[in-house]
Design an enzyme around this catalytic site. Structure first.
Site, short mmCIF file in Angstrom:
data_model
loop_
_atom_site.label_atom_id
_atom_site.label_comp_id
_atom_site.label_asym_id
_atom_site.label_seq_id
_atom_site.Cartn_x
_atom_site.Cartn_y
_atom_site.Cartn_z
N ALA A 75 32.59 -34.61 12.21
CA ALA A 75 33.61 -33.56 12.06
C ALA A 75 32.99 -32.21 11.81
O ALA A 75 33.69 -31.23 11.55
CB ALA A 75 34.55 -33.92 10.92
N SER A 94 28.82 -32.25 8.24
CA SER A 94 27.45 -32.67 7.93
C SER A 94 27.35 -33.99 7.18
O SER A 94 26.64 -34.13 6.20
CB SER A 94 26.76 -31.55 7.14
N ASP A 113 22.46 -27.06 6.12
CA ASP A 113 23.31 -28.15 5.66
C ASP A 113 22.71 -28.90 4.47
O ASP A 113 23.38 -29.17 3.47
CB ASP A 113 23.57 -29.13 6.81
P1 ADP Z 1 28.14 -34.70 11.34
O1 ADP Z 1 26.85 -34.60 10.59
O2 ADP Z 1 28.69 -33.41 11.76
O3 ADP Z 1 29.16 -35.53 10.61
P2 ADP Z 1 26.48 -36.12 13.18
O4 ADP Z 1 26.71 -36.65 14.56
O5 ADP Z 1 25.34 -35.21 12.93
O6 ADP Z 1 27.85 -35.47 12.69
O7 ADP Z 1 26.29 -37.35 12.20
C1 ADP Z 1 27.19 -38.44 12.22
C2 ADP Z 1 26.38 -39.72 12.13
O8 ADP Z 1 25.87 -39.88 10.78
C3 ADP Z 1 27.20 -40.96 12.37
O9 ADP Z 1 27.31 -41.25 13.74
C4 ADP Z 1 26.38 -42.01 11.65
O10 ADP Z 1 25.26 -42.41 12.42
C5 ADP Z 1 25.85 -41.24 10.43
N1 ADP Z 1 26.73 -41.43 9.28
C6 ADP Z 1 27.35 -40.47 8.58
N2 ADP Z 1 28.09 -41.01 7.58
C7 ADP Z 1 27.92 -42.34 7.66
C8 ADP Z 1 28.41 -43.46 6.91
N3 ADP Z 1 29.26 -43.33 5.90
N4 ADP Z 1 27.99 -44.68 7.27
C9 ADP Z 1 27.17 -44.85 8.30
N5 ADP Z 1 26.71 -43.85 9.05
C10 ADP Z 1 27.06 -42.61 8.73
MG MG Z 2 25.06 -33.79 11.42
#
Ligand code: ADP
Ligand code: MG
Length: 412
Positions: free
Chosen positions: A147, A150, A196
């Site tokens: 979203a 981060s 971030d």
């Molecule tokens: P953002 O950092 O903007 O949320 P990103 O694509 O950089 O988006 O990171 C999202 C990724 O981080 C997810 O696809 C997953 O691999 C990992 N991630 C984040 N939170 C979790 C969680 N609670 N459990 C498992 N993986 C997570």
């Molecule tokens: Mg990210």
């Protein structure tokens, strides 16, 4: 209807940590060594300036990744196998496992969410004199993924502060920020900047983090939302920032080329743009590159102005600067998308003091600074606009500036 679930409430946080520790014990057969948490962030202003050695003003939010961790075989690092589990399963299942051998880590060798803790283990292992043993980890995060808040850095920061504590590494916040940046750049392969992680590490409840990305000097500037009867609303457009890596890398490359052409180390070395007088040196660049550079210069100036407005208690002035930042990101830097523009316009039309995309762009979330009494009005307006355009229903919630990463003391 409650839009906001406060987590900086100490009691709620400890309850959540204790639940995670219990779950860890059920899963691994023994208690964790401790529980750590690291928040996501929104960026109030200062977008795409961090990798130009510039200025940013993010704040850590009251949504955080929590990890329970136990070192596995400190006495026998050769079998440093990390066992990871997350209560969030990207495939929609209940639970998601990952495992890797620390000594065998190489960039790209771990897929999925395990890449984030693995990246941290990898960069720490590369430090002279540091041996990272295997560990068991259980992750639970309330930062929505993908979203633009981060969630990935929240996972990395929670992991690195846990290992820093458990291994007694004594690394300070700037060190930890740079290491998690390397984990994401070198291991995961996402060319992200330093903002971030810094927000997640150094954020403070009630303030925004005014950070100089060149020196990592920082100052917490009070952001007295409640005092002014204001709220920060997040509008998650649910548009995955899938083009983000390509678009982000292209913007970075463009800034680096411009710096070379203009004979400076980074765009930070250029005189800060005067709003009224366009910088003459931009004529040396092609039109597109000139627009990119103009955004960076304008944005650095607007961060400084926002800090001044905050110091003067002029929150409506802050709102105006947020909106100006969005316009610059939309028109000069071209990292917005129709859904983000729609969210910003709908929020402004419904009375927001200011609104902008937050994070890298190409999807993800917008934020709006609104009068707390207009919460429902703005929310309904945004939902209606998205429905009228046949778009997916966005997620809309408020966030508060929260404390940065820390260990959570469990009940005795
Ligand atoms: P953002 O950092 O903007 O949320 P990103 O694509 O950089 O988006 O990171 C999202 C990724 O981080 C997810 O696809 C997953 O691999 C990992 N991630 C984040 N939170 C979790 C969680 N609670 N459990 C498992 N993986 C997570
Ligand atoms: Mg990210």
């Amino acid at each position: 209807m409650t839009l906001h679930q406060p987590e900086n409430n100490e009691h709620a946080e400890r309850t959540r940590a204790e639940r995670l520790a219990r779950r860890f014990t059920e899963l691994y057969g023994h208690a964790p060594d401790g529980v750590w948490c690291a928040p996501g962030r929104v960026n109030l202003i200062g977008e795409h300036t961090d990798y130009n050695d510039g200025l940013v003003l993010p704040f850590a939010i009251d949504r955080a990744a929590m990890v329970a961790m136990r070192l596995k075989s400190a006495s026998d690092p050769a079998v440093g196998i990390a066992d990871l589990a997350s209560t969030y399963a990207p495939d929609g299942g209940d639970f998601s496992h990952a495992a890797f051998t620390v000594a065998e880590l190489a960039p790209g060798s771990v897929d999925g969410w395990g890449a984030y803790p693995a990246g941290v283990a990898y960069v720490l292992s590369g430090l002279g004199g540091v041996v990272v043993p295997g560990f068991e980890l259980l992750l639970d995060s309330s930062v929505p993924t993908g979203a633009g808040l981060s969630s990935s850095h929240a996972v990395e920061v929670a992991t690195i502060v846990a290992l820093n504590d458990l291994l007694g590494l004594g690394l300070n916040h700037p060190d930890l920020a740079r290491l998690t940046q390397r984990a994401e750049n070198e291991f995961v392969g996402a060319p992200t900047g330093i903002m971030d992680q810094s927000a997640s590490l150094m954020g403070r409840a009630g303030g925004a983090l005014f950070l100089d990305c060149r020196t990592l000097e920082s100052e917490v500037v009070p952001l007295p939302l409640a005092e002014h009867g204001l709220s920060v609303l997040v509008i998650d457009t649910k548009v995955a920032h899938s083009h983000a890596h390509g678009g982000y890398a292209a913007r970075r490359a463009s800034c680096e080329r411009a710096a070379t052409t203009l004979g400076v180390t980074s765009l930070r070395d250029l005189p800060t743009a005067d709003a009224a007088a366009p910088a003459p040196f931009l004529d040396a660049l092609d039109q597109e590159t000139a627009r990119r550079v103009r955004h960076v210069l304008t944005e650095n100036r607007q961060v400084l102005e926002t800090v001044e407005r905050l110091r003067d208690g002029d929150l409506s002035g802050v709102g105006k600067l947020m909106t100006a930042s969005h316009v610059s990101l939309r028109d000069d830097y071209e990292v917005s998308c129709p859904e983000l523009d729609l969210a910003v316009d709908a929020a402004l039309n419904a009375g927001a003091l200011g609104a902008r995309m937050t994070g890298g762009g190409f999807g993800g979330s917008a934020i709006a600074l609104i009068d707390a009494t207009q919460l429902d009005q703005v929310r309904e307006a945004v939902l209606r606009t998205f429905a009228d355009h046949g778009l997916q229903t966005p997620d809309i919630f408020t966030v508060l500036p929260a404390d940065g990463a820390r260990r959570i003391s469990l009940g005795s």
